[in-house]
Design a protein around this motif. Structure first.
Motif, PDB file in Angstrom:
ATOM      1  N   LEU A 283       0.809  -1.217   0.000  1.00  0.00           N
ATOM      2  CA  LEU A 283       0.000   0.000   0.000  1.00  0.00           C
ATOM      3  C   LEU A 283       0.844   1.268   0.000  1.00  0.00           C
ATOM      4  O   LEU A 283       0.363   2.334  -0.392  1.00  0.00           O
ATOM      5  N   GLU A 284       2.079   1.186   0.414  1.00  0.00           N
ATOM      6  CA  GLU A 284       2.948   2.364   0.382  1.00  0.00           C
ATOM      7  C   GLU A 284       3.137   2.893  -1.037  1.00  0.00           C
ATOM      8  O   GLU A 284       3.458   4.058  -1.236  1.00  0.00           O
ATOM      9  N   ALA A 285       2.943   2.020  -2.025  1.00  0.00           N
ATOM     10  CA  ALA A 285       3.142   2.427  -3.415  1.00  0.00           C
ATOM     11  C   ALA A 285       1.892   3.020  -4.051  1.00  0.00           C
ATOM     12  O   ALA A 285       1.941   3.498  -5.182  1.00  0.00           O
ATOM     13  N   ALA A 286       0.766   2.993  -3.345  1.00  0.00           N
ATOM     14  CA  ALA A 286      -0.484   3.507  -3.916  1.00  0.00           C
ATOM     15  C   ALA A 286      -0.530   5.025  -3.800  1.00  0.00           C
ATOM     16  O   ALA A 286      -0.301   5.591  -2.726  1.00  0.00           O
ATOM     17  N   ASP A 287      -0.850   5.716  -4.898  1.00  0.00           N
ATOM     18  CA  ASP A 287      -0.796   7.179  -4.939  1.00  0.00           C
ATOM     19  C   ASP A 287      -1.755   7.844  -3.957  1.00  0.00           C
ATOM     20  O   ASP A 287      -1.429   8.849  -3.333  1.00  0.00           O
ATOM     21  N   ASP A 591       3.495   8.965   6.559  1.00  0.00           N
ATOM     22  CA  ASP A 591       4.646   8.499   5.818  1.00  0.00           C
ATOM     23  C   ASP A 591       4.669   8.920   4.362  1.00  0.00           C
ATOM     24  O   ASP A 591       5.716   9.141   3.784  1.00  0.00           O
ATOM     25  N   ASP A 592       3.499   8.981   3.729  1.00  0.00           N
ATOM     26  CA  ASP A 592       3.440   9.257   2.306  1.00  0.00           C
ATOM     27  C   ASP A 592       2.749  10.576   2.040  1.00  0.00           C
ATOM     28  O   ASP A 592       1.949  11.055   2.833  1.00  0.00           O
ATOM     29  N   ASP A 593       3.032  11.182   0.890  1.00  0.00           N
ATOM     30  CA  ASP A 593       2.370  12.415   0.506  1.00  0.00           C
ATOM     31  C   ASP A 593       1.133  12.107  -0.313  1.00  0.00           C
ATOM     32  O   ASP A 593       1.127  11.229  -1.169  1.00  0.00           O
ATOM     33  N   ALA A 594       0.069  12.869  -0.084  1.00  0.00           N
ATOM     34  CA  ALA A 594      -1.151  12.691  -0.864  1.00  0.00           C
ATOM     35  C   ALA A 594      -0.963  13.285  -2.249  1.00  0.00           C
ATOM     36  O   ALA A 594      -0.136  14.150  -2.471  1.00  0.00           O
ATOM     37  N   THR A 595      -1.757  12.826  -3.187  1.00  0.00           N
ATOM     38  CA  THR A 595      -1.672  13.322  -4.548  1.00  0.00           C
ATOM     39  C   THR A 595      -2.598  14.497  -4.733  1.00  0.00           C
ATOM     40  O   THR A 595      -3.410  14.830  -3.878  1.00  0.00           O
TER      41      THR A 595
END
Length: 647
Positions: A283-287, A591-595
C-alpha cells in the motif's frame, strides 16, 4: 475489559526434515493471498451523496461480537465503538496515556485514601440534551456492584467500594474499603457511565444488546447495526465537547484482510488497520493512500490450557494433562525464537514479547534481565528430562509419566490471518526439537474462541490489547476469574490460578506510591514469565493506511508517532477531517504524501454481503503481497538453517 481487550486466534508425525514441509505450507498461504475478493470477503458497495460526509473504516471480526452492551464489552471492536459513543469519567490522555479529565474535571482524596471526591463537568450533556450528572455516575456504579454479569467484568474496581453518593448534581463521593490506585483513573475507558433516565427503565440491563437512538455522552450515536456486516453511527451535532467535522461513521466488516486491502485501493473504504507487513509495503506504493505506523499495544501470544476448572476445582474441557506442569510449558518457551519471528513474520515491525504489559506503558513494563529465557532446545530437553519426561513411544514422542499420554498437543490458530500460518509452521518445527508433537488446526475466530472459553484446547494463538492500567490485563490470571460453574467463560486467560500471584495482585491495588506499585506489578509479570501460562511472542507495531485524497488530520495516540485505530479513546476519529472541508490536499503528518488528483466522493452506504468482488480493486497489490510473503519465508528458512548450524 475495554482497557484490555482480547481477540484469541496437523501435524501427523515427527520428522527430522522439517524444511521439506514448508513448500506445501507456503503454497497454501500463497493461494489464500491470490484468491479474488469474491471468494475472500463480503465487499462494500457505496452510493454517492453530496450532502453527507461519511468516514468508512474497514475491519475484521465484527461478526464475532455478540452484542453492543457498553457495560459488558470484552472485545476490541466493542471498546472502539464505546469510545466513539461514550466519554469516560477520566480519560487516558492523547499525549502519554496519563489520567486526564473526561466527564470529571477534577478529583481529590482524603488523607487516608479512603474517600474520593469527583467533580462532574457541568457542561456535559447526553445526546438527547439531558445533563450528565453525578446521579448518572452513582446509578452506573451501583449497577456494576449489584449486577453479577457486570460485576464479573468490573469487580476489581467496584468491589472495593463501600458507598457511592451523589451529594449534588456535580459531586460524586466514593468511599472505599482499602486504598486503591485504581481510584485515580476509575479504569479509564473500561467503564462508561450510562444515563439513569433511560437505563433505569431497562428491566434486565445485562441483556441489553444496543438500540439505535439511545442517548450517549460521546461524539456519536448508534444509528444501525447489522450483525456481522456493519455498524453505522451518526455524529451528535451539539456534542458537548465539540462536534466532529463529518456526519457519519461506518465500521464495515470484511471476512479477510486481503479483501479489506482491495477495498481501500478501490476507494470503497477510507481507513484500515492491523495490516501485515506485506500488505503495508504494497500500500505504500499507492498514490492515493497514506500509510501510518507507530508502536502499538497489540500482543501476540501462545496460550496454554493449564488445567481448565471451576473455582471449586471441578475439571472442565479436554486439555492435555501434561500442560498443567510448568516444566513442559517452560521447555516449549525455550525453543520459541521471538527475534526471528519479529524479523520474518513482522518484517521488523514488532518487538520481541516478554510480558502482558507492552513496553509503551513503561511505568509498569518488566524487563527480564538475568531471568531472560534463552532460546535453546538443549535447555528445553534437559528441563523435560529432569522433570521425568524421559520416556518415548515408538514414534519418538515423549510420554507424560503421570497420564501415560504422549506429549502431542493441539495448536489452534486463526485461519483468516496469513501471518499466523507462517508463525505456526515454525513453532511446530521448533517444538518438534523437544520430541513433542503439535497438531496445528486452523479455525475460524468464533469456534476458536468458543473452544478456548470452554477449555477445549491445548495451545491456542491469542491476541491481546492491553491498556495503560496493568490491572485490566493482569486480572485475567487471578483465581477469582475462574468460572464458578462448569460453563464457558471469557474472563480468564489459560485458567491460571496461583495464590501467590493473587496476593501480589491485591497488594498492588492497595499501593498508592507509583514506584512501589510498579515493583509489585513487575514481580507479578516475573511470576507469569517463570510459570508460563502463556508465551508472549511479540508486540506488533500498528500498521495502518488511509485514503489521503479524502481524509486528513487523523489524531494519533500517543500524539507523537502513535496509532490511529485501537486507541484508548477516540482521538483519531474525532479529529478526522474530510479533505474537501480542510482546504488541503492531505495529511502531512504521515509516511506518504497525498496526490493532487480529483477527490472522490467521501460518503456512502454499506451493503449486505454480495458476490461482487469490488470493482476497481487492483490485482498488483495482491501479487506484491504474495511475492513479499514468499521472500520473507525463504529468508526465514535460510536464517533458521544458519542458526541451526551454529548450534
Amino acid at each position: 475489559m475495554c482497557s484490555s481487550t482480547r481477540l484469541r486466534g496437523t501435524r501427523i508425525t515427527m520428522t527430522t526434515t522439517p524444511d521439506m514441509r514448508r513448500p506445501f505450507r507456503l503454497a497454501a498461504v500463497t493461494l489464500a493471498l491470490t484468491l479474488p475478493a469474491s471468494v475472500l470477503a463480503a465487499p462494500v458497495a457505496l452510493a454517492d451523496s453530496d450532502e453527507t460526509h461519511t468516514l468508512i473504516v474497514g475491519t475484521a471480526g465484527l461478526d464475532n461480537i455478540p452484542h453492543m452492551n457498553p457495560l459488558d464489552s470484552g472485545w476490541l471492536i466493542q471498546g472502539e465503538l464505546n469510545n466513539l459513543m461514550y466519554d469516560p469519567m477520566i480519560r487516558w490522555s492523547q499525549d502519554d496515556y496519563s489520567p486526564s479529565p473526561g466527564l470529571v474535571t477534577e478529583w481529590d482524596f482524603s488523607d487516608d485514601g479512603l474517600t474520593w471526591t469527583y467533580t462532574m463537568n457541568p457542561d456535559a450533556t447526553w445526546s438527547d440534551g439531558e445533563p450528565i450528572t453525578a446521579h448518572d455516575a452513582k446509578f452506573t456504579y451501583d449497577l456494576l456492584m449489584e449486577n453479577p454479569v457486570f460485576n464479573g467484568r468490573h469487580g476489581e474496581l467496584v468491589n472495593n467500594f463501600t458507598s457511592v453518593e451523589a451529594t449534588d448534581d456535580h459531586t460524586l463521593v466514593i468511599e472505599i474499603e482499602e486504598p486503591s490506585a485504581l481510584m485515580a483513573h476509575l479504569n479509564g475507558t473500561s467503564i462508561m457511565i450510562m444515563p439513569e433516565h433511560v437505563w433505569g427503565d431497562i428491566e434486565n440491563p445485562d441483556e441489553y444488546h444496543g438500540e439505535p437512538g439511545q442517548p450517549t455522552s460521546g461524539a456519536f450515536e448508534l444509528a444501525e447495526w447489522r450483525e456481522g456486516e456493519f455498524v453505522r453511527l451518526t455524529a451528535v451535532e451539539d456534542y458537548w465537547a465539540g462536534p466532529v467535522a463529518y456526519d457519519e461513521f461506518i465500521l464495515q466488516n470484511f471476512q479477510t484482510p486481503e479483501a479489506m486491502v482491495q477495498a481501500l485501493q478501490a476507494g470503497e473504504v477510507d481507513l484500515i488497520g492491523n495490516l501485515n507487513p506485506q500488505q503495508y509495503a504494497a500500500l505504500e506504493a499507492a498514490d492515493h493512500v497514506t500509510t501510518s505506523t507507530g508502536p502499538g499495544r497489540r500482543l501476540q501470544s501462545l496460550n496454554f490450557n493449564v488445567g481448565a476448572r471451576t473455582q471449586d476445582g471441578e475439571e472442565i474441557g479436554d486439555g492435555h494433562p501434561a500442560l498443567r506442569d510448568p516444566a513442559v510449558r517452560l521447555a516449549i518457551h525455550h525453543v520459541i525464537d521471538k527475534e526471528q519471528l519479529v524479523q520474518v513474520a513482522m518484517d521488523g515491525h514488532a518487538i520481541p514479547g516478554v510480558s502482558l504489559v507492552p513496553p509503551i506503558f513503561s511505568d509498569y513494563y518488566w524487563e527480564p534481565g538475568d531471568e531472560f529465557i534463552e532460546v535453546s532446545a538443549d535447555i528445553g530437553n534437559q528441563i523435560l528430562d529432569d522433570a521425568g519426561y524421559d520416556e518415548r513411544n515408538d514414534a519418538g514422542v515423549r510420554i507424560d509419566p503421570e497420564s501415560g499420554e504422549p506429549l502431542e498437543f493441539r495448536l489452534h490458530y486463526h485461519s483468516d490471518r496469513p501471518t499466523y500460518a507462517i508463525v505456526k509452521d515454525f513453532i511446530v518445527d521448533w517444538v518438534a526439537e523437544l520430541d513433542i508433537v503439535l497438531n496445528d488446526i486452523a479455525m475460524d475466530t468464533t469456534p476458536l474462541n468458543e473452544a478456548g472459553d470452554a477449555g477445549n484446547y491445548d495451545i491456542e494463538f491469542g491476541t491481546w490489547n492491553p491498556g495503560p492500567e496493568a490491572t485490566g490485563t493482569l486480572v485475567y490470571h487471578t483465581c477469582d476469574r475462574l468460572p464458578t460453574e462448569p460453563e464457558p467463560t471469557d474472563l480468564t486467560f489459560a485458567f491460571y490460578c496461583n495464590e501467590d500471584y493473587d496476593a501480589l495482585f491485591e497488594a498492588q491495588l492497595a499501593e498508592s506510591d507509583l514506584e512501589a506499585r510498579s515493583e509489585i506489578l513487575r514481580e507479578m509479570q516475573a511470576l507469569l514469565y517463570e510459570e508460563t501460562p502463556s508465551i508472549q511472542m511479540y508486540y506488533e507495531n500498528q500498521l495502518e493506511a488511509y485514503n489521503s485524497e479524502r481524509w486528513t488530520n487523523f489524531g494519533t495516540q500517543p500524539s507523537a508517532g502513535g496509532m490511529i485505530r485501537e486507541q484508548q479513546g477516540a482521538f483519531g476519529y474525532e479529529a478526522a477531517t474530510p479533505v474537501s472541508m480542510d482546504g488541503g490536499s492531505g495529511d502531512d503528518a504521515t509516511d506518504d504524501d497525498a496526490t493532487d488528483d480529483d477527490t472522490p466522493a467521501d460518503d456512502g452506504e454499506p451493503a449486505a454481503a454480495s458476490d461482487d468482488d469490488g470493482a476497481g480493486a487492483t490485482p498488483w497489490i495482491i501479487a506484491a503481497v504474495v511475492i513479499v510473503v514468499a521472500a520473507g519465508v525463504l529468508l526465514f528458512v535460510r536464517r533458521r538453517r544458519t542458526a541451526d548450524e551454529r548450534e
